[in-house]
Design a protein around this motif. Structure first.
Motif, PDB file in Angstrom:
ATOM      1  N   VAL A  84       4.825  14.510 -14.174  1.00 44.18           N
ATOM      2  CA  VAL A  84       3.685  15.392 -13.872  1.00 44.18           C
ATOM      3  C   VAL A  84       2.598  14.453 -13.372  1.00 44.18           C
ATOM      4  O   VAL A  84       2.288  13.465 -14.033  1.00 44.18           O
ATOM      5  N   ARG A  85       2.033  14.708 -12.213  1.00 41.99           N
ATOM      6  CA  ARG A  85       1.036  13.728 -11.721  1.00 41.99           C
ATOM      7  C   ARG A  85       0.272  14.195 -10.481  1.00 41.99           C
ATOM      8  O   ARG A  85       0.502  15.259  -9.954  1.00 41.99           O
ATOM      9  N   ASP A  86      -0.596  13.298 -10.033  1.00 40.56           N
ATOM     10  CA  ASP A  86      -1.326  13.393  -8.762  1.00 40.56           C
ATOM     11  C   ASP A  86      -2.363  14.518  -8.739  1.00 40.56           C
ATOM     12  O   ASP A  86      -2.282  15.456  -7.921  1.00 40.56           O
ATOM     13  N   PRO A  87      -3.375  14.460  -9.627  1.00 41.71           N
ATOM     14  CA  PRO A  87      -4.377  15.534  -9.681  1.00 41.71           C
ATOM     15  C   PRO A  87      -5.219  15.615  -8.400  1.00 41.71           C
ATOM     16  O   PRO A  87      -5.715  14.609  -7.907  1.00 41.71           O
ATOM     17  N   CYS A 124      -2.092   2.921 -12.306  1.00 42.87           N
ATOM     18  CA  CYS A 124      -3.129   3.914 -11.995  1.00 42.87           C
ATOM     19  C   CYS A 124      -2.579   4.634 -10.777  1.00 42.87           C
ATOM     20  O   CYS A 124      -2.691   4.151  -9.648  1.00 42.87           O
ATOM     21  N   TYR A 125      -1.928   5.752 -11.014  1.00 44.69           N
ATOM     22  CA  TYR A 125      -1.227   6.461  -9.952  1.00 44.69           C
ATOM     23  C   TYR A 125      -2.193   7.330  -9.130  1.00 44.69           C
ATOM     24  O   TYR A 125      -3.393   7.326  -9.348  1.00 44.69           O
ATOM     25  N   SER A 126      -1.625   8.132  -8.245  1.00 39.88           N
ATOM     26  CA  SER A 126      -2.436   8.821  -7.236  1.00 39.88           C
ATOM     27  C   SER A 126      -3.397   9.847  -7.824  1.00 39.88           C
ATOM     28  O   SER A 126      -3.164  10.399  -8.902  1.00 39.88           O
ATOM     29  N   GLY A 127      -4.445  10.124  -7.068  1.00 38.64           N
ATOM     30  CA  GLY A 127      -5.421  11.116  -7.472  1.00 38.64           C
ATOM     31  C   GLY A 127      -6.456  11.346  -6.385  1.00 38.64           C
ATOM     32  O   GLY A 127      -6.304  10.871  -5.249  1.00 38.64           O
ATOM     33  N   TRP A 131       7.937  18.059  -7.020  1.00 37.35           N
ATOM     34  CA  TRP A 131       6.884  18.166  -6.008  1.00 37.35           C
ATOM     35  C   TRP A 131       5.808  17.140  -6.340  1.00 37.35           C
ATOM     36  O   TRP A 131       5.199  17.195  -7.411  1.00 37.35           O
ATOM     37  N   GLU A 132       5.568  16.216  -5.426  1.00 42.97           N
ATOM     38  CA  GLU A 132       4.533  15.192  -5.629  1.00 42.97           C
ATOM     39  C   GLU A 132       3.317  15.509  -4.770  1.00 42.97           C
ATOM     40  O   GLU A 132       3.392  16.270  -3.795  1.00 42.97           O
ATOM     41  N   CYS A 133       2.212  14.889  -5.120  1.00 43.60           N
ATOM     42  CA  CYS A 133       1.001  14.864  -4.307  1.00 43.60           C
ATOM     43  C   CYS A 133       0.579  16.233  -3.737  1.00 43.60           C
ATOM     44  O   CYS A 133       0.501  16.406  -2.512  1.00 43.60           O
ATOM     45  N   LEU A 141       0.863  -1.196   0.000  1.00 41.60           N
ATOM     46  CA  LEU A 141       0.000   0.000   0.000  1.00 41.60           C
ATOM     47  C   LEU A 141       0.891   1.235   0.000  1.00 41.60           C
ATOM     48  O   LEU A 141       1.904   1.259   0.677  1.00 41.60           O
ATOM     49  N   ASN A 142       0.508   2.263  -0.783  1.00 36.10           N
ATOM     50  CA  ASN A 142       1.116   3.584  -0.531  1.00 36.10           C
ATOM     51  C   ASN A 142       0.048   4.671  -0.460  1.00 36.10           C
ATOM     52  O   ASN A 142      -0.923   4.477   0.310  1.00 36.10           O
ATOM     53  N   ASP A 143       0.157   5.753  -1.168  1.00 37.89           N
ATOM     54  CA  ASP A 143      -0.636   6.962  -0.912  1.00 37.89           C
ATOM     55  C   ASP A 143      -2.146   6.751  -0.730  1.00 37.89           C
ATOM     56  O   ASP A 143      -2.754   6.009  -1.507  1.00 37.89           O
ATOM     57  N   PRO A 144      -2.761   7.504   0.196  1.00 41.35           N
ATOM     58  CA  PRO A 144      -4.223   7.584   0.212  1.00 41.35           C
ATOM     59  C   PRO A 144      -4.699   8.323  -1.041  1.00 41.35           C
ATOM     60  O   PRO A 144      -4.052   9.278  -1.475  1.00 41.35           O
ATOM     61  N   ALA A 179       1.399  -3.661 -11.666  1.00 38.12           N
ATOM     62  CA  ALA A 179       1.636  -2.220 -11.648  1.00 38.12           C
ATOM     63  C   ALA A 179       0.661  -1.634 -10.635  1.00 38.12           C
ATOM     64  O   ALA A 179      -0.407  -2.201 -10.376  1.00 38.12           O
ATOM     65  N   ARG A 180       1.019  -0.511 -10.099  1.00 44.90           N
ATOM     66  CA  ARG A 180       0.199   0.104  -9.045  1.00 44.90           C
ATOM     67  C   ARG A 180      -1.228   0.377  -9.518  1.00 44.90           C
ATOM     68  O   ARG A 180      -1.448   0.863 -10.635  1.00 44.90           O
ATOM     69  N   THR A 181      -2.195   0.056  -8.651  1.00 43.95           N
ATOM     70  CA  THR A 181      -3.569   0.444  -8.937  1.00 43.95           C
ATOM     71  C   THR A 181      -4.201   1.020  -7.667  1.00 43.95           C
ATOM     72  O   THR A 181      -3.479   1.429  -6.768  1.00 43.95           O
ATOM     73  N   PHE A 193      -6.654   3.811  -2.005  1.00 44.02           N
ATOM     74  CA  PHE A 193      -5.214   3.894  -1.735  1.00 44.02           C
ATOM     75  C   PHE A 193      -4.427   3.255  -2.872  1.00 44.02           C
ATOM     76  O   PHE A 193      -4.945   2.391  -3.587  1.00 44.02           O
ATOM     77  N   GLN A 194      -3.197   3.702  -3.048  1.00 40.54           N
ATOM     78  CA  GLN A 194      -2.288   3.097  -4.023  1.00 40.54           C
ATOM     79  C   GLN A 194      -2.004   1.673  -3.581  1.00 40.54           C
ATOM     80  O   GLN A 194      -1.631   1.424  -2.417  1.00 40.54           O
ATOM     81  N   TYR A 195      -2.131   0.743  -4.519  1.00 46.87           N
ATOM     82  CA  TYR A 195      -2.126  -0.657  -4.111  1.00 46.87           C
ATOM     83  C   TYR A 195      -1.486  -1.554  -5.160  1.00 46.87           C
ATOM     84  O   TYR A 195      -1.766  -1.423  -6.359  1.00 46.87           O
TER      85      TYR A 195
HETATM   86  C1  FRU Z   1       3.975   9.237  -4.088  1.00 46.51           C
HETATM   87  C2  FRU Z   1       3.880   8.693  -5.513  1.00 46.51           C
HETATM   88  C3  FRU Z   1       2.983   9.563  -6.361  1.00 46.51           C
HETATM   89  C4  FRU Z   1       2.518   8.599  -7.414  1.00 46.51           C
HETATM   90  C5  FRU Z   1       2.360   7.332  -6.623  1.00 46.51           C
HETATM   91  C6  FRU Z   1       2.642   6.059  -7.367  1.00 46.51           C
HETATM   92  O1  FRU Z   1       4.278   8.248  -3.161  1.00 46.51           O
HETATM   93  O2  FRU Z   1       5.142   8.582  -6.082  1.00 46.51           O
HETATM   94  O3  FRU Z   1       3.606  10.718  -6.879  1.00 46.51           O
HETATM   95  O4  FRU Z   1       1.328   8.994  -8.029  1.00 46.51           O
HETATM   96  O5  FRU Z   1       3.237   7.429  -5.526  1.00 46.51           O
HETATM   97  O6  FRU Z   1       2.360   4.959  -6.576  1.00 46.51           O
END
Ligand code: FRU
Length: 477
Positions: free
Chosen positions: A151-154, A84-87, A212-214, A21-24, A52-54, A38-40
């Motif tokens: 570029v990511r994480d809308p 499917c990265y963070s959002g 800068w992420e998230c 698990l990673n980001d909420p 790959a992450r979903t 959550f990132q899974y």
């Molecule tokens: C932050 C991050 C995000 C990305 C996601 C991928 O931990 O790197 O920037 O969307 O994790 O899992």
């Protein structure tokens, strides 16, 4: 004695059923139901899991009775085939809109920073149970030319009739390297949440890391804040002690005007805190959840073993944000107290045994004694100590798996709230002015997996509670 594979499982923090698990993501409350995505990467722990992450999904009527409902969508399309990265989520009318980044790595000889990576901003609509088609809204062509492929994480929100999206970005510097690239956020604007126009880019006056992420952007107590996770800040003795950081700037000026960022403050001073996201629930509270973990950290989680079968990481408890005396305070949501039982006054030099290592402590220092030295030991795993204005979390060699010490200067400590949960500590200082979140892996003994918490605090009133296992987690074991 090590707990077995299911050991160090958490009693009242959200964790993956298995895998990584990673980001909420996509936090919201819709028609009464809380949704926590959550990132899974199911099945396989480790950041490069087999899939790959979903996204994974928890949902429920309240924050203590969430149910794991599975994976709502998979990275199986050309627009998101490498993750499917963070959002985030926007609730509207009879549906929720989920916005996330589809990560695509093109085949070929690429560095995936300056070439070969696509970042697609994707929309999926849901009623909370059924998930619609993926709709690609923005691609690399829509980002400013000076952006790298990162570029990511809308994060999307609405003000009046206008929709706004903020994205995190790495901008190319003259050397095309982490030494000169810099982090910034991009703002987009829309009339319908589907068709987006670039509004502007915003960065700090002085370069502040290469990426800068998230990002998250919100008002609280009449002020505007930009939360983000900068990568590439040089480590200092009392600040920026992790490989990557997570914190917030105060924003002056409005979105349609000139803006500047000042007073970056870290959200958390522990080993394991990253990629938090906030949302407003139906009671009007701004709630905040972070990932208890750290990308590319030089420390490990023994729960990943045995390879291919373990699990890794969890989320913080939901925290309520408030703005007081110039800074944002974080405190566990009040409903968490419903899990407390066996209230116990603990002598200042006493101890309390926590079955399953699950407890909650409140420690009040008598007026005028906020600068005295004290210490608290959590089994053989960790010591929290305060001496000469420095609050220190020291994890023992056997329990740290590479984690050793984190410290923060706090001139006066009047009140502590400490959440202990099997292999996790969340330490809230002075009503959430400072927070320290960390995993630790103490040895457990006996049938009840007891953890002994010992205090050495003069002139303090200590109250402890044992904590029940959250229903969510009982269904997971
Ligand atoms: C932050 C991050 C995000 C990305 C996601 C991928 O931990 O790197 O920037 O969307 O994790 O899992």
């Amino acid at each position: 004695m090590l707990k077995d594979r299911k050991g160090w499982r958490l009693q009242y923090h959200l964790m993956p059923p298995d895998g990584w698990l990673n980001d909420p993501n996509g936090l919201c409350q819709f028609q009464g139901i809380y949704h926590i995505f959550f990132q899974y990467s199911p099945n396989t722990p480790g950041p490069d899991g087999r899939f790959a992450r979903t996204w994974g999904h928890y949902a429920g009527r309240d924050l203590l009775h969430l149910k794991y409902t599975g994976v709502p969508f998979w990275p199986t399309d050309p627009i998101d085939c490498n993750g499917c990265y963070s959002g985030s989520a926007l609730t509207e009318g009879d549906h929720i809109r989920l916005y996330y980044t589809g990560n695509v790595k093109e085949p070929g000889n690429h560095d995936y920073t300056y070439s070969g990576r696509q970042a697609n901003e994707i929309l999926v609509e849901t009623d909370g149970e059924n998930f619609g088609e993926k709709n690609c809204l923005l691609t690399n062509r829509d980002y400013p030319e000076n952006c790298s492929c990162h570029v990511r994480d809308p994060k999307v929100w609405k003000e009046g009739d206008t929709y706004y999206m903020i994205l995190g970005a790495r901008v190319k510097g003259p050397d095309l390297s982490a030494d000169t690239d810099f982090g910034e956020v991009l703002f987009y604007q829309s009339d319908d949440g589907v068709h987006w126009n670039f509004l502007k880019a915003l960065t700090s006056e002085k370069r502040f890391g290469y990426m800068w992420e998230c990002p998250d952007y919100f008002c609280l107590g009449g002020k505007t804040f930009l939360s983000l996770c900068p990568q590439g800040l040089p480590e200092e003795e009392y600040r920026y002690q992790n490989i990557y950081q997570s914190g917030y700037f105060t924003v002056e000026g409005s979105l349609n005007d000139a803006q500047c960022l000042h007073d970056f403050r870290e959200w958390d001073y522990g080993f394991d805190f990253y990629a938090p996201q906030s949302f407003v629930d139906e009671r009007g509270r701004r709630l905040f959840i972070g990932w208890v973990g750290m990308p590319d950290a030089p420390y490990a989680n023994p729960t990943a073993e045995p390879a291919g079968k373990g699990w890794e990481n969890c989320l913080t408890v939901p925290r309520e944000l408030s703005f007081e005396n110039g800074i944002i305070h974080q405190n566990p949501v009040e409903e968490l107290k419903d899990l407390r039982y066996d209230e116990t006054p603990v002598m200042p030099h006493g101890s309390m045994i926590l079955p399953d290592g699950a407890g909650d402590f409140e420690i009040s220092f008598l007026e005028g004694t906020g600068d005295l030295d004290w210490s608290i030991c959590f089994g053989d795993g960790a010591v929290l100590s305060y001496q000469e204005d420095v609050l220190r979390l020291t994890i023992s060699d056997s329990a740290g798996f590479g984690r050793k010490e984190r410290k923060v200067i706090i001139p006066d400590i009047e009140f502590l709230r400490i959440l202990v949960d099997s292999s996790l500590l969340e330490i809230y200082v002075n009503d959430g002015e400072y927070v320290i979140t960390s995993r630790f892996y103490p040895a457990y003994t006996g049938d009840h997996q007891n953890l002994n918490v010992r205090f050495s605090c003069d002139l303090a009133a200590v109250t402890g509670w044992k904590m029940k296992t959250m229903e969510t987690n009982m269904n997971l074991v």
